[in-house]
Design a protein around this motif. Structure first.
Motif, mmCIF file in Angstrom:
data_model
loop_
_atom_site.group_PDB
_atom_site.id
_atom_site.type_symbol
_atom_site.label_atom_id
_atom_site.label_comp_id
_atom_site.label_asym_id
_atom_site.label_seq_id
_atom_site.Cartn_x
_atom_site.Cartn_y
_atom_site.Cartn_z
ATOM 1 N N VAL A 12 50.057 15.225 63.344
ATOM 2 C CA VAL A 12 49.770 14.453 62.134
ATOM 3 C C VAL A 12 51.106 14.114 61.493
ATOM 4 O O VAL A 12 51.783 14.987 60.948
ATOM 5 C CB VAL A 12 48.869 15.244 61.160
ATOM 6 N N GLU A 13 51.468 12.841 61.577
ATOM 7 C CA GLU A 13 52.801 12.389 61.154
ATOM 8 C C GLU A 13 52.730 10.912 60.799
ATOM 9 O O GLU A 13 52.221 10.118 61.593
ATOM 10 C CB GLU A 13 53.785 12.619 62.299
ATOM 11 N N ASP A 14 53.237 10.552 59.635
ATOM 12 C CA ASP A 14 53.175 9.156 59.200
ATOM 13 C C ASP A 14 54.306 8.303 59.757
ATOM 14 O O ASP A 14 54.188 7.083 59.819
ATOM 15 C CB ASP A 14 53.169 9.066 57.666
ATOM 16 N N ASP A 15 55.390 8.903 60.211
ATOM 17 C CA ASP A 15 56.551 8.148 60.661
ATOM 18 C C ASP A 15 56.454 7.828 62.160
ATOM 19 O O ASP A 15 56.413 8.733 62.988
ATOM 20 C CB ASP A 15 57.823 8.949 60.370
ATOM 21 N N GLU A 16 56.451 6.536 62.470
ATOM 22 C CA GLU A 16 56.288 6.094 63.858
ATOM 23 C C GLU A 16 57.423 6.567 64.760
ATOM 24 O O GLU A 16 57.195 6.946 65.910
ATOM 25 C CB GLU A 16 56.204 4.560 63.881
ATOM 26 N N ILE A 17 58.642 6.579 64.262
ATOM 27 C CA ILE A 17 59.787 7.029 65.066
ATOM 28 C C ILE A 17 59.662 8.517 65.376
ATOM 29 O O ILE A 17 59.889 8.946 66.511
ATOM 30 C CB ILE A 17 61.121 6.709 64.353
ATOM 31 N N ASP A 18 59.259 9.310 64.385
ATOM 32 C CA ASP A 18 59.058 10.752 64.622
ATOM 33 C C ASP A 18 57.965 10.989 65.657
ATOM 34 O O ASP A 18 58.090 11.880 66.506
ATOM 35 C CB ASP A 18 58.708 11.475 63.321
ATOM 36 N N ARG A 19 56.889 10.210 65.598
ATOM 37 C CA ARG A 19 55.806 10.353 66.592
ATOM 38 C C ARG A 19 56.328 10.036 67.988
ATOM 39 O O ARG A 19 56.027 10.740 68.958
ATOM 40 C CB ARG A 19 54.616 9.452 66.246
ATOM 41 N N HIS A 20 57.129 8.971 68.089
ATOM 42 C CA HIS A 20 57.671 8.573 69.395
ATOM 43 C C HIS A 20 58.594 9.663 69.969
ATOM 44 O O HIS A 20 58.482 10.030 71.143
ATOM 45 C CB HIS A 20 58.421 7.242 69.275
ATOM 46 N N ILE A 21 59.495 10.179 69.151
ATOM 47 C CA ILE A 21 60.418 11.229 69.610
ATOM 48 C C ILE A 21 59.628 12.469 70.046
ATOM 49 O O ILE A 21 59.918 13.084 71.074
ATOM 50 C CB ILE A 21 61.451 11.575 68.518
ATOM 51 N N PHE A 22 58.614 12.833 69.263
ATOM 52 C CA PHE A 22 57.764 13.977 69.584
ATOM 53 C C PHE A 22 57.128 13.780 70.964
ATOM 54 O O PHE A 22 57.122 14.689 71.792
ATOM 55 C CB PHE A 22 56.683 14.104 68.502
ATOM 56 N N GLU A 23 56.618 12.580 71.207
ATOM 57 C CA GLU A 23 55.981 12.289 72.498
ATOM 58 C C GLU A 23 56.985 12.364 73.647
ATOM 59 O O GLU A 23 56.692 12.934 74.704
ATOM 60 C CB GLU A 23 55.339 10.899 72.455
ATOM 61 N N VAL A 24 58.176 11.819 73.463
ATOM 62 C CA VAL A 24 59.219 11.874 74.492
ATOM 63 C C VAL A 24 59.558 13.332 74.821
ATOM 64 O O VAL A 24 59.661 13.713 75.985
ATOM 65 C CB VAL A 24 60.477 11.088 74.038
ATOM 66 N N VAL A 25 59.711 14.147 73.781
ATOM 67 C CA VAL A 25 60.040 15.560 73.980
ATOM 68 C C VAL A 25 58.904 16.286 74.706
ATOM 69 O O VAL A 25 59.154 17.040 75.650
ATOM 70 C CB VAL A 25 60.380 16.248 72.633
#
Length: 154
Positions: A12-25
């Motif tokens: 649960v995260e509103d920031d699209e860049i944070d979601r993308h980095i999380f997915e990459v990791v």
């Protein structure tokens, strides 16, 4: 330690860049991770309770971990924890929801309140990609090793 493939992650995260980095990791530390992204606390509560646009969503079943940001519009992470505590649990539900606060905030009050309101853990978002790999891998594999994750369906 290998991370089992039946782990289901909700972030649960509103920031699209944070979601993308999380997915990459997660793709780096797990094979084909199962990730559900939710953009804010209000939407997560609807998702969790199968309300509104989520009323017909299929159940998520497996070893579940919820990563929850604190600083979000509409309903922040601490407010989400408060609302989750108010939802009646079925008598068969003997487990605690494995919620990890995953926030940029290092404030002692946020950490204290998160744990007081039911979060299992509080992880400050790392500033580097490598730190995030180590941090998420450590949390997830630690939960697996300690048997904290239980098979559940939401």
């Amino acid at each position: 330690m290998d991370i089992p493939s039946n782990i289901k992650i909700i972030y649960v995260e509103d920031d699209e860049i944070d979601r993308h980095i999380f997915e990459v990791v997660l793709n780096k530390i797990m094979v084909n991770p199962s990730i559900t992204f939710i953009k804010n606390g209000e939407e997560f509560l609807d998702f969790f309770q199968k309300k509104n646009s989520y009323k017909d969503r299929p159940p998520i079943q497996g070893l579940l971990i919820i990563f929850l940001d604190i600083n979000m519009p509409r309903l922040n992470g601490l407010e989400v924890l408060k609302k989750l505590a108010e939802i009646p649990k079925p008598p068969t539900q003997e487990y605690l929801l494995p919620i990890v606060m995953f926030s940029g905030s290092k404030r002692e009050m946020d950490i204290f309140e998160s744990k007081r309101l039911g979060a299992m853990d509080y992880v400050v978002k790392p500033f580097s990609y490598q730190e995030m790999i180590i941090s998420l891998s450590s949390v997830i594999s630690g939960y697996v090793k300690k048997g904290i994750l239980k098979e559940m369906e939401i």
